[in-house]
Design a protein around this motif. Structure first.
Motif, PDB file in Angstrom:
ATOM      1  N   CYS A  16     102.251  46.306  46.078  1.00  0.00           N
ATOM      2  CA  CYS A  16     100.919  46.973  45.704  1.00  0.00           C
ATOM      3  C   CYS A  16     101.206  47.918  44.771  1.00  0.00           C
ATOM      4  O   CYS A  16     102.106  48.239  44.505  1.00  0.00           O
ATOM      5  CB  CYS A  16     100.317  47.722  47.096  1.00  0.00           C
ATOM      6  N   GLY A  17      99.945  48.183  44.032  1.00  0.00           N
ATOM      7  CA  GLY A  17      99.964  48.879  42.956  1.00  0.00           C
ATOM      8  C   GLY A  17      98.572  48.761  42.265  1.00  0.00           C
ATOM      9  O   GLY A  17      97.541  48.599  42.785  1.00  0.00           O
ATOM     10  N   VAL A  18      98.568  49.704  41.067  1.00  0.00           N
ATOM     11  CA  VAL A  18      97.209  50.046  40.434  1.00  0.00           C
ATOM     12  C   VAL A  18      97.556  49.908  38.986  1.00  0.00           C
ATOM     13  O   VAL A  18      98.383  49.966  38.610  1.00  0.00           O
ATOM     14  CB  VAL A  18      96.579  51.415  40.903  1.00  0.00           C
ATOM     15  N   ILE A  19      96.414  49.467  38.295  1.00  0.00           N
ATOM     16  CA  ILE A  19      96.365  49.376  37.037  1.00  0.00           C
ATOM     17  C   ILE A  19      95.418  50.491  36.404  1.00  0.00           C
ATOM     18  O   ILE A  19      94.241  50.069  36.626  1.00  0.00           O
ATOM     19  CB  ILE A  19      96.225  47.962  36.356  1.00  0.00           C
ATOM     20  N   ALA A  20      95.631  51.379  35.646  1.00  0.00           N
ATOM     21  CA  ALA A  20      94.908  52.266  35.286  1.00  0.00           C
ATOM     22  C   ALA A  20      94.471  51.923  33.959  1.00  0.00           C
ATOM     23  O   ALA A  20      94.887  51.348  32.980  1.00  0.00           O
ATOM     24  CB  ALA A  20      95.647  53.799  35.150  1.00  0.00           C
ATOM     25  N   GLY A  21      93.199  52.439  33.608  1.00  0.00           N
ATOM     26  CA  GLY A  21      92.539  52.323  32.390  1.00  0.00           C
ATOM     27  C   GLY A  21      91.766  53.702  31.824  1.00  0.00           C
ATOM     28  O   GLY A  21      91.160  54.239  32.907  1.00  0.00           O
ATOM     29  N   PRO A  22      91.145  53.621  30.785  1.00  0.00           N
ATOM     30  CA  PRO A  22      90.322  54.775  30.243  1.00  0.00           C
ATOM     31  C   PRO A  22      88.849  54.767  31.145  1.00  0.00           C
ATOM     32  O   PRO A  22      88.555  53.657  31.453  1.00  0.00           O
ATOM     33  CB  PRO A  22      90.093  54.723  28.942  1.00  0.00           C
ATOM     34  N   GLU A  23      88.516  55.872  31.374  1.00  0.00           N
ATOM     35  CA  GLU A  23      87.299  55.981  32.149  1.00  0.00           C
ATOM     36  C   GLU A  23      86.066  55.179  31.696  1.00  0.00           C
ATOM     37  O   GLU A  23      86.035  55.467  30.528  1.00  0.00           O
ATOM     38  CB  GLU A  23      86.571  57.520  32.832  1.00  0.00           C
ATOM     39  N   GLY A  24      85.263  54.362  32.666  1.00  0.00           N
ATOM     40  CA  GLY A  24      84.407  53.667  32.282  1.00  0.00           C
ATOM     41  C   GLY A  24      84.499  52.583  31.201  1.00  0.00           C
ATOM     42  O   GLY A  24      83.666  52.043  30.693  1.00  0.00           O
ATOM     43  N   SER A  25      85.947  52.106  30.828  1.00  0.00           N
ATOM     44  CA  SER A  25      86.277  51.191  30.007  1.00  0.00           C
ATOM     45  C   SER A  25      86.297  49.817  30.524  1.00  0.00           C
ATOM     46  O   SER A  25      86.179  48.583  29.872  1.00  0.00           O
ATOM     47  CB  SER A  25      87.569  51.462  29.323  1.00  0.00           C
ATOM     48  N   ASP A  26      86.440  49.608  31.802  1.00  0.00           N
ATOM     49  CA  ASP A  26      86.945  48.331  32.607  1.00  0.00           C
ATOM     50  C   ASP A  26      87.929  47.599  31.907  1.00  0.00           C
ATOM     51  O   ASP A  26      88.039  46.345  31.790  1.00  0.00           O
ATOM     52  CB  ASP A  26      85.584  47.492  32.763  1.00  0.00           C
ATOM     53  N   ARG A  27      89.041  48.400  31.341  1.00  0.00           N
ATOM     54  CA  ARG A  27      89.775  47.843  30.527  1.00  0.00           C
ATOM     55  C   ARG A  27      91.336  48.032  31.251  1.00  0.00           C
ATOM     56  O   ARG A  27      91.859  49.275  31.038  1.00  0.00           O
ATOM     57  CB  ARG A  27      89.925  48.164  28.985  1.00  0.00           C
ATOM     58  N   PRO A  28      92.070  47.244  32.009  1.00  0.00           N
ATOM     59  CA  PRO A  28      93.258  47.771  32.733  1.00  0.00           C
ATOM     60  C   PRO A  28      94.463  47.627  31.551  1.00  0.00           C
ATOM     61  O   PRO A  28      94.797  47.061  30.645  1.00  0.00           O
ATOM     62  CB  PRO A  28      93.527  46.471  33.475  1.00  0.00           C
ATOM     63  N   LEU A  29      95.121  49.165  31.488  1.00  0.00           N
ATOM     64  CA  LEU A  29      96.270  49.127  30.331  1.00  0.00           C
ATOM     65  C   LEU A  29      97.613  49.483  31.156  1.00  0.00           C
ATOM     66  O   LEU A  29      98.631  49.101  30.480  1.00  0.00           O
ATOM     67  CB  LEU A  29      95.718  50.242  29.529  1.00  0.00           C
ATOM     68  N   ARG A  30      97.709  50.647  31.972  1.00  0.00           N
ATOM     69  CA  ARG A  30      98.825  51.154  32.440  1.00  0.00           C
ATOM     70  C   ARG A  30      99.152  50.722  33.984  1.00  0.00           C
ATOM     71  O   ARG A  30      98.401  51.202  34.958  1.00  0.00           O
ATOM     72  CB  ARG A  30      98.774  52.460  32.464  1.00  0.00           C
TER      73      ARG A  30
END
Length: 147
Positions: A25-39
């Motif tokens: 399990c895990g998470v992919i973070a992205g800038p708030e409101g961007s709907d763009r997974p980055l990290r």
């Protein structure tokens, strides 16, 4: 629709294969409101189970605080199913608490081929969505329309 870079998909699948036969399990973070997974942040399955996952509460608090401090949000919350299809279980649905997140499931039941599917889960309602895997994201911002 979930638009996600291939390297992030590859990292989720690799994590799922590495933790098999337990669920990863895990998470992919992205800038708030961007709907763009980055990290991508691999997390520990506190249950260490082949049929169930749960984020470690202390680790989850730490990761969510880091996202808050970086003006990020959980764009993707992922986990694997080791013996069943990539579809949310009743437990998965009951634990879905991020209304804007894409819930991605990776099935590792076939050792040769993975199955990856994405869902929106809101108030107990599961809606499957298409997944577009890209090599890189399109540029954003004021000049993006001209590019």
């Amino acid at each position: 629709m979930l638009v996600i870079r291939r390297d992030l998909v590859d990292a989720m699948v690799a994590h799922a294969r590495r933790d098999h036969p337990d669920e990863a399990c895990g998470v992919i973070a992205g800038p708030e409101g961007s709907d763009r997974p980055l990290r991508l942040v691999e997390m520990v399955n506190a249950e260490r189970s082949p049929t169930f996952y749960r984020f470690d509460s202390a680790e989850q608090l730490k990761v969510w605080r880091e996202m808050d401090a970086a003006d990020e949000e959980p764009v993707v919350i992922y986990h694997s199913h080791t013996a069943t299809e990539a579809y949310p279980s009743r437990t998965d649905i009951s634990y879905a608490s991020e209304p804007n997140a894409h819930y991605v499931l990776v099935s590792t039941r076939d050792p040769e081929v993975h199955e990856l599917r994405s869902y929106r889960i809101l108030d107990g309602v599961v809606t499957e969505e298409p997944v577009e895997v890209v090599e890189a994201y399109e540029p954003t911002g004021a000049g993006a329309a001209a590019e």
